[in-house]
Scaffold this active site. Structure first.
Site, PDB file in Angstrom:
ATOM      1  N   GLY A   1       0.821  -1.194   0.000  1.00 39.65           N
ATOM      2  CA  GLY A   1       0.000   0.000   0.000  1.00 39.65           C
ATOM      3  C   GLY A   1       0.859   1.249   0.000  1.00 39.65           C
ATOM      4  N   CYS A   2       0.265   2.373  -0.395  1.00 35.56           N
ATOM      5  CA  CYS A   2       1.024   3.627  -0.502  1.00 35.56           C
ATOM      6  C   CYS A   2       1.466   4.128   0.870  1.00 35.56           C
ATOM      7  CB  CYS A   2       0.197   4.674  -1.238  1.00 35.56           C
ATOM      8  SG  CYS A   2      -1.501   4.851  -0.621  1.00 35.56           S
ATOM      9  N   TYR A   3       0.500   4.245   1.803  1.00 36.09           N
ATOM     10  CA  TYR A   3       0.864   4.632   3.161  1.00 36.09           C
ATOM     11  C   TYR A   3       1.866   3.638   3.757  1.00 36.09           C
ATOM     12  CZ  TYR A   3      -2.699   8.258   4.161  1.00 36.09           C
ATOM     13  OH  TYR A   3      -3.447   9.410   4.226  1.00 36.09           O
ATOM     14  N   ALA A   4       1.624   2.355   3.477  1.00 39.34           N
ATOM     15  CA  ALA A   4       2.470   1.317   4.063  1.00 39.34           C
ATOM     16  C   ALA A   4       3.906   1.431   3.574  1.00 39.34           C
ATOM     17  CB  ALA A   4       1.907  -0.062   3.742  1.00 39.34           C
TER      18      ALA A   4
END
Length: 846
Positions: free
Chosen positions: A662-665
């Protein structure tokens, strides 16, 4: 015919119309498109435009007006590259407002495509441009004449206008004029009706045609007044005699006369067919270069009637105008694409320049040759060589030199006569900006390809940033190879057979290539191209992936699947023409030519595709494929490889089941990983994303109107990325996401309690060492990185490195583009590693 080198027009206009429908009442100059709708898709669309106010002519100087123009200019990136869009914006903004474009609108367009036309014109106005619109009303007039039992009469193609016909014509023109003005104002665009008073005329032949005029002069004052007031001038083709008698004038004729006086860059004729079509092949004609093609074109047996007349009229018009002017025949829905991209959409007619080929240097004007080399050739401009020494070296070779008449484009092709079947070498291909904007390089390229069935050429880093960028070369090559040591890229076409290709590559690289993972990562692969299918191509990430694959040296996109877009042509992909399909899981076994599938689907949707592929492989119906899943469905599956290359590179090499993070991840893990051995208690991550991260399904989280002057926290506990980061790092973290009113880009502020005392310098040095060899990780000194600087970039920026006074808490600030390194760019890294290519192949250098 010449060729003209990049969301679907209908989709583009639909998105823009959706955006406009969300505008609240009020002054256009004070609205911000940051609050107008969830329309902002992009291949590279939300990339920042530096000093955009210098590019786009401002109407109003307030901050929200500037933001509006910047944001809407980014929407243009749906249809073309940032570079070409900016070129055209500068080009159009370099002239007086009234000299941008004259757009002639047929009466049928007003009836059938009014809303599309109003959206297209509104879009132009939103980027600070003021097209002058002149419309006809032929079909409407015929309908009213029929209702009045008046039979239309023509003589030599000219409508005979008696008193009754003129009375009805005047009424029709006023009605249609106001109809278009009202449609524009419904879209929030100020427009001024100018049904008369522009054209001064005499009778063409009163006895023969009645009240039909021949234009003698054009009164520009009303047009200029409208533009000064910030309104679009909407004209009819009605003219007046000096004593006030109204006369009817053909709208095409009136548009030509108007263009002759104003000398605009573009004269646009809108029609329903979206251009002129070849009478034999039935294909749309992309470009007509009159200086080169006019005489031969008129000899073609299919060039007759209306087509012949239109070409002749365009020739007569352009002969009176500066060479920079051109005519476009286009539909309303494709207007933006025709104006702002190299590829265009309709038929472009221009004077062009005559092209010449020389087989000896002494046949060329030496001053003309010297001028373009000194002005445009990077090697000569940098002092690496001189014009004289370069020309001296050419004397020893068999050479063909291609130039246009004014010396704005130059190509030098050499051949080694001592080597049998050796491909020709394109040594130089330079052009100035004016020629590039007018597509002269494409005409020259057509001649080169006719003369040389096989060709190789190299471009340097400096040439990648020139007037012809790297994508231009990719579009014309059958294969390419980048040498990371020199920064050069080799392109070729017409070289048949793997042995000959390998020989060409080995000559370029100067050393043999090996297929080990370490060698591939540091070097480049000699493997043939691989085919990629994209399932879920409608979303923002899908568009970014299409853009990246389009410029990838080793990948072909063969399938784009989208339920909503099924049957529509794929725009923005130049290696071949593709149409959206709607693939079902059971369909994939019929496409064994695909080497890898990218699943850009929402969470919980891709399992049927994966299950079906694995069952078909098990049953022997299908060779195994590489699968890259962009959803969260397999990020916790041990049988899948987690695709964060900076941490997991060796496992990703050759992997066939990869779950994209994921992007945030991604940003959170990169913020924490170097400090993992020193963590005392769970880190806290405060994340803020642009609204593209909320996807395309309408909600408050991707509604700019709701987000204006706002920031929305959501998923306060248990967010999927909180679990993902905790799972991958092996330590719990606390994460709270927020969405903000910008389009793309993420800012993360990460608090990390430490089990030992550290200084800010200690932390910074730790990160610098940890990421020292990572091309897509940028360590920022001084002030923390800003989210506005990451949009459109392929790297992660890490900085801040604040430490509490006792040294027991570090604060890291990280920014990442959620659509690129947070999604599409990372997916391409993983795909490259899976297929054995250079990890960074196809990813633009920063």
């Amino acid at each position: 015919m010449g060729q003209k080198p990049k969301i679907s027009a209908l989709s583009f206009i639909s998105l823009f119309t959706l955006m406009l429908s969300r505008l609240k009442t009020g002054s256009v100059a004070t609205r911000s498109l940051a609050s107008t709708g969830r329309f902002l898709l992009r291949p590279t669309m939300a990339r920042s435009l530096p000093a955009q106010h210098k590019i786009i002519r401002s109407y109003g100087q307030d901050q929200s007006s500037t933001a509006e123009k910047e944001t809407i200019a980014k929407l243009l990136y749906n249809i073309g590259s940032r570079k070409e869009v900016e070129q055209y914006l500068r080009h159009f903004s370099s002239v007086e407002s009234q000299k941008f474009a004259v757009i002639k609108v047929g009466g049928a367009v007003l009836t059938d495509e009014l809303d599309t036309l109003a959206s297209a014109l509104t879009f132009l106005n939103r980027v600070g441009l003021y097209p002058i619109v002149l419309h006809g009303a032929g079909p409407q007039l015929n309908r009213l004449l029929e209702d009045a039992n008046v039979e239309p009469q023509y003589n030599e193609g000219i409508r005979i206008t008696d008193a009754k016909t003129l009375e009805i014509a005047r009424k029709v023109f006023q009605q249609e004029n106001l109809k278009l003005v009202e449609a524009l104002e419904r879209h929030g665009t100020r427009a001024r009706p100018i049904p008369s008073g522009v054209f001064v005329a005499d009778y063409l032949d009163r006895e023969k045609y009645g009240y039909v005029g021949k234009i003698k002069s054009v009164n520009k004052s009303g047009i200029e007044s409208a533009i000064r007031a910030g309104t679009l001038p909407i004209l009819t083709s009605l003219a007046e005699t000096p004593d006030g008698q109204i006369l009817n004038v053909n709208a095409d004729v009136a548009a030509a006369e108007l263009a002759t006086v104003l000398e605009p860059l573009k004269i646009v004729f809108l029609n329903e067919k979206n251009g002129l079509y070849h009478g034999v092949t039935g294909k749309k004609i992309d470009v007509i270069n009159l200086d080169e093609e006019y005489e031969d074109l008129l000899k073609e047996p299919w060039v007759k009637y209306g087509t012949k007349l239109k070409i002749k009229e365009c020739k007569e018009l352009l002969d009176r105008l500066p060479r920079s002017s051109s005519v476009a025949i286009i539909s309303a829905g494709h207007l933006h694409k025709e104006l702002f991209t190299d590829s265009g959409a309709g038929t472009l007619i221009r004077r062009g320049h005559k092209l010449f080929k020389y087989d000896a240097l002494d046949k060329i004007d030496p001053d003309k040759l010297r001028h373009i080399l000194e002005a445009e050739d990077p090697a000569i401009k940098s002092g690496q060589t001189s014009v004289a020494s370069y020309l001296r070296d050419l004397q020893q070779k068999k050479v063909n030199v291609y130039m246009d008449e004014p010396g704005q484009v130059l190509a030098v092709v050499t051949q080694d006569p001592t080597v049998a079947d050796a491909p020709a070498v394109l040594e130089k291909f330079v052009t100035n900006k004016t020629a590039a904007l007018n597509n002269v390089p494409d005409n020259l390229w057509t001649n080169i390809k006719k003369d040389h069935p096989a060709l190789t050429w190299e471009i340097t880093k400096e040439e990648e940033d020139g007037n012809l960028d790297k994508s231009w070369h990719f579009e014309r090559a059958e294969g390419s190879l980048r040498n990371p040591h020199t920064g050069k890229t080799l392109f070729f076409y017409g070289i048949e057979g793997a042995d000959k290709v390998k020989k060409t590559f080995d000559g370029f690289s100067g050393r043999r290539q090996f297929s080990t993972y370490a060698q591939q990562r540091r070097g480049y692969s000699t493997q043939s191209r691989k085919n990629v299918g994209l399932i879920g191509a409608r979303g923002y990430t899908g568009r970014e992936l299409i853009n990246l694959i389009d410029s990838h040296p080793h990948l072909n996109l063969t399938h784009v699947s989208s339920r909503e877009l099924e049957g529509k042509p794929l725009e923005g992909y130049n290696k071949e023409k593709l149409t959206y399909v709607n693939l079902k899981p059971q369909d994939l076994k019929d496409h064994d030519e695909v080497d890898a599938w990218i699943l850009a689907l929402p969470n919980g949707v891709c399992h049927p595709f994966v299950h079906q592929i694995e069952q078909d492989v098990k049953d022997g119906k299908l060779q195994d494929k590489s699968l890259i899943d962009l959803s969260a469905d397999y990020r916790f599956e041990e049988s899948w490889t987690y695709g964060l290359p900076e941490f997991n590179r060796e496992k990703l090499a050759g992997a066939t089941r990869i779950s994209n993070p994921g992007c945030y991840a991604t940003g959170a893990q990169m913020s924490i990983k170097p400090l993992l051995p020193f963590i005392q208690s769970p880190p806290t991550v405060f994340g803020v994303s642009g609204y593209s991260g909320a996807g395309t399904k309408p909600s408050n989280k991707n509604d700019p109107a709701f987000l204006k002057d706002n920031i929305i926290p959501y998923a306060l506990t248990g967010h999927i990325h909180e679990r993902e980061v905790s799972y991958q790092l092996g330590t719990p973290i606390h994460f709270t996401p927020h969405v903000a009113p910008w389009f793309q880009g993420i800012a993360l502020t990460v608090n990390i309690p430490l089990n030992k005392s550290m200084s800010s310098r200690d932390v910074k040095d730790l990160f610098s060492e940890f990421y020292q060899n990572e091309k897509l990780v940028k360590i920022i000194e001084g002030e923390p990185p800003l989210v506005r600087d990451i949009a459109g970039k392929h790297n992660v920026s890490i900085g801040g490195f604040g430490v509490q006074a006792d040294g027991k808490r570090a604060v890291i600030v990280t920014t990442i583009d959620n659509l690129l390194k947070g999604a599409a760019t990372q997916a391409l890294q993983n795909l490259n590693l899976s297929l054995g290519f250079d990890e960074y192949a196809g990813i633009p250098s920063q």
